[in-house]
Motif scaffolding. Structure first.
Motif: not given
Length: 729
Positions: A235-256
């Motif tokens: 469940i936490l994995t789904i959350y980490m990959n789908r959350a929108f984090l600004g500047a067009g980044a979807r997921g924590f890898e893209a945001a980082s």
């Protein structure tokens, strides 16, 4: 006879029992423990008895109904949860739910400088990310995540209390949702976005975020089903990959990657806190929008992590003292206008509407972009009055049309803003004159030929007589073509245009890249009554620099899909067909060098470099231009108001030339001087007849014959001329 009265001796038995045995007293029964019975309450009668009985009956009825309803409700809930459970897919199918792809733009050195679309970055798991990031998410969003079954009554009650205290509705503001419930919302309760539905992606997401009671109930069922189907880590994995984090980044890898230029597996506590802080309001707390606000939010997350035991006091102190900072690319936010232009000009199915993750390599130069932005800012900070609403645009390119830098307005850190460099159609003024003189030179005229700067009146069919004048309203008599261009004289330019044929001038301009549909029809064509964009004008000047061949300004070098090595498309260069001969172009460059070294463009000079260019000022000074080049780069500058209000005290040879100088000085830092490819003319001079003459080149003669057959060369007007004093200084 015996004496019967004589006493008899007692028998032995009698002696044993000389005394009669006493009878044992009967045992008294143990007293019974008796409980005192309460006296039965007197049976109520009458009205009070009826009311009490009715009340008891109602209570029994309520209990009966409630217990039965609860049982039925639990059965229905179990069935609903079971149904959703059966429809839930494998967890891997839920990790990338984007409706569209992403575009990553690389500069000429292969470095990322801009992102567009929904960046994904790749799948991460609850185990693969940095432990600090894992802890920051749990501490911020759901500290009881590992202890509940998907719902948190305590959290919901707390949220309702906070919302009511703030004067909001119970479901407005803080939601009290668990991470599981937030995942249910991110998944839109299993309803994927359908582009064919007619609903925009924004409307779809708004529908998914609705906070009605009915929606909350569905969300709770979905959350319970997920808790039954997936592990907490999944469940936490789904959350980490789908959350929108600004500047067009979807997921924590893209945001980082977007903000810090590193993987989510490598973020430190301060970076993890900043990323987790984005979950509350991604756009508001995005560090690219307001770094200080994002850092303050991260400090709150660090405090929560410390209070919940994820960070020691010492670790928190270190993180507080070293707040997260943006990567160089994210901090620069370079190329907003340029990136938008590439996205708009590239193939739509790989840019604006891509469903793939695309990598585009471009001509963009981050050093030159900074030079353009810094030069523009310096002029507005030091030479423009405070509060001025005047705008400016800049384009820097190579001689082949490769765009290196672009500024579409004074606000440089923007995305999707109005781009004055590529979109605004503005009158070109005297910046158009090189095409007039280029047409003449290509027909065999010499830079030293003479033209009479004397009063001129032309009769324009349908408009009447028209008499152009110079900017200073003076007449200089016989002047060379070089002097006429150097001083940006209007009357000689009109006479030359009429002599060679304005239709030929038009063709030269169009072939160099100026849009035919925006060119004036009458003699005012020679004075820049036509409209063009800055990028097209700069591209046309690049054609002069490269020896007379047209160029198409371009920014896209090659395009490939993420993970592929071979590009799907590439562009070899922007040079196209020849417009004027090489010697004509080189003589024109020689004339334009005089504009900068001796004429109206002297404020553009810097160092010991050879510079050629042309100033331009339109009617009532609504537009001011300077476009010029060195042996290495071409740059164009436009200045004006968006509402066409006249500039005050500004001509092309003033502030636009200053901006050009400040930009190109910075662009050429560390670049060895390159001589201009110019050719000095012969000393011979000859007068030019202002009436249309047959050109002296074979090609020109054929063209003139064709024009004569088709109905003459000087017909048609339809365009108003500039005011009599239009021109430059």
């Amino acid at each position: 006879m015996s004496d019967s009265r004589k006493p008899k001796k007692p028998l032995v038995a009698d002696r044993r029992y000389s005394k009669a045995p006493k009878k044992a007293a009967p045992k008294k029964p143990a007293p019974r423990k008796t409980t005192k019975r309460r006296k039965a309450a007197p049976k109520r009668t009458g009205v009070s008895g009826f009311i009490v009985g009715l009340f008891r009956w109602v209570l029994r009825l309520i209990w009966l109904v409630t217990s039965r309803a609860t049982i039925v409700g639990l059965i229905i809930l179990a069935l609903a949860v079971g149904y959703v459970f059966a429809t839930l897919p494998n967890v891997n199918a839920l990790l990338d739910g984007r409706a569209r792809g992403s575009v990553t733009l690389l500069d000429r050195d292969g470095k990322v400088f801009a992102w567009r679309g929904d960046q994904f970055g790749g799948v991460v798991t609850a185990q693969s990310v940095s432990p600090h990031l894992h802890n920051a998410i749990v501490a911020t969003e759901d500290k009881r995540f590992y202890r509940h079954i998907g719902l948190s009554p305590r959290g919901i009650a707390s949220a309702v209390r906070i919302n009511l205290a703030a004067g909001r509705g119970p479901l407005s503001g803080n939601g009290g949702s668990t991470i599981t419930q937030q995942v249910a919302k991110l998944l839109c309760l299993g309803e994927p976005y359908d582009p064919s539905s007619g609903q925009t992606e924004k409307q779809y997401e708004a529908e998914c975020r609705r906070g009605t009671l009915q929606r909350k109930a569905y969300e709770a069922i979905y959350a319970l089903a997920m808790e039954a189907k997936y592990s907490k880590a999944e469940i936490l994995t789904i959350y980490m990959n789908r959350a929108f984090l600004g500047a067009g980044a979807r997921g924590f890898e893209a945001a980082s990657q977007r903000y810090f230029g590193k993987s989510a597996a490598n973020v430190d506590p301060s970076e993890a806190a900043m990323l987790a802080g984005l979950l509350k309001a991604p756009t508001r707390y995005a560090p690219t929008n307001d770094l200080e606000r994002s850092q303050n939010r991260a400090a709150t997350i660090l405090r929560l992590m410390n209070e919940q035991g994820y960070l020691t006091n010492a670790e928190r102190a270190v993180a507080d003292a070293n707040p997260a900072k943006l990567s160089a690319a994210a901090e620069a936010r370079a190329g907003g206008y340029f990136a938008d232009w590439v996205m708009d000009s590239g193939p739509e199915f790989f840019t604006r509407n891509t469903t793939e993750d695309v990598i585009i390599r471009t001509t963009f130069d981050q050093r030159m972009q900074k030079a353009a932005e810094d030069g523009l800012k310096w002029i507005f900070d030091n030479k423009v009055r405070k509060g001025s609403q005047a705008q400016a645009a800049i384009v820097v390119m190579s001689a082949d049309g490769a765009v290196r830098a672009m500024v579409g307005g004074r606000q440089t850190k923007v995305v999707g803003a109005f781009n004055r460099a590529t979109t605004a159609l503005r009158q070109t003024g005297s910046a158009f004159k090189p095409f007039v003189f280029g047409a003449a030179l290509d027909l065999g005229y010499s830079p030293m030929d003479l033209v009479d700067d004397a009063p001129l009146t032309l009769d324009i069919p349908g408009s009447g007589p028209w008499s152009p004048s110079n900017y200073d309203r003076k007449f200089r008599g016989q002047v060379t073509l070089t002097e006429a261009l150097k001083q940006s004289l209007n009357i000689p330019a009109v006479k030359i245009s009429e002599s060679v044929g304005r239709d030929l001038v038009r063709r030269v301009a169009v072939d160099f890249g100026i849009g035919d549909e925006n060119l004036a029809q009458g003699p005012a064509l020679a004075l820049g009554a036509s409209e063009s964009t800055l990028i097209d004008m700069t591209g046309a000047y690049a054609g002069i620099l490269n020896g007379g061949s047209a160029v198409t300004p371009y920014g896209l070098v090659d395009l490939r899909l993420l993970g592929d090595d071979a590009p799907l498309m590439d562009i070899a260069g922007g040079i196209e067909e020849r417009v004027i001969q090489v010697d004509s172009a080189q003589q024109l460059i020689w004339m334009m060098e005089k504009v900068v070294s001796e004429g109206t463009g002297q404020r553009a000079r810097f160092g010991d470099r050879q510079i050629a260019g042309k100033t331009g000022t339109t009617q009532a000074a609504r537009d001011a231009w300077f476009i010029g080049f060195t042996g290495d780069y071409v740059a164009g500058v436009w200045m004006g108001y968006d509402n066409n209000k006249p500039l005050t005290g500004v001509t092309g040879g003033g502030l636009p030339a200053d901006i050009w100088r400040e930009v190109m000085q910075r662009v050429h830092e560390g670049v060895p001087p390159t001589a201009l490819p110019m050719q000095a003319p012969a000393a011979a001079t000859r007068p030019i007849d202002p009436t249309p003459q047959r050109p002296r080149s074979t090609e020109g003669i054929i063209n003139n014959l064709l024009r004569d057959i088709l109905g003459g060369r000087a017909t048609g007007s339809g365009s108003s001329a500039p005011s009599p004093n239009a021109g430059d200084r």
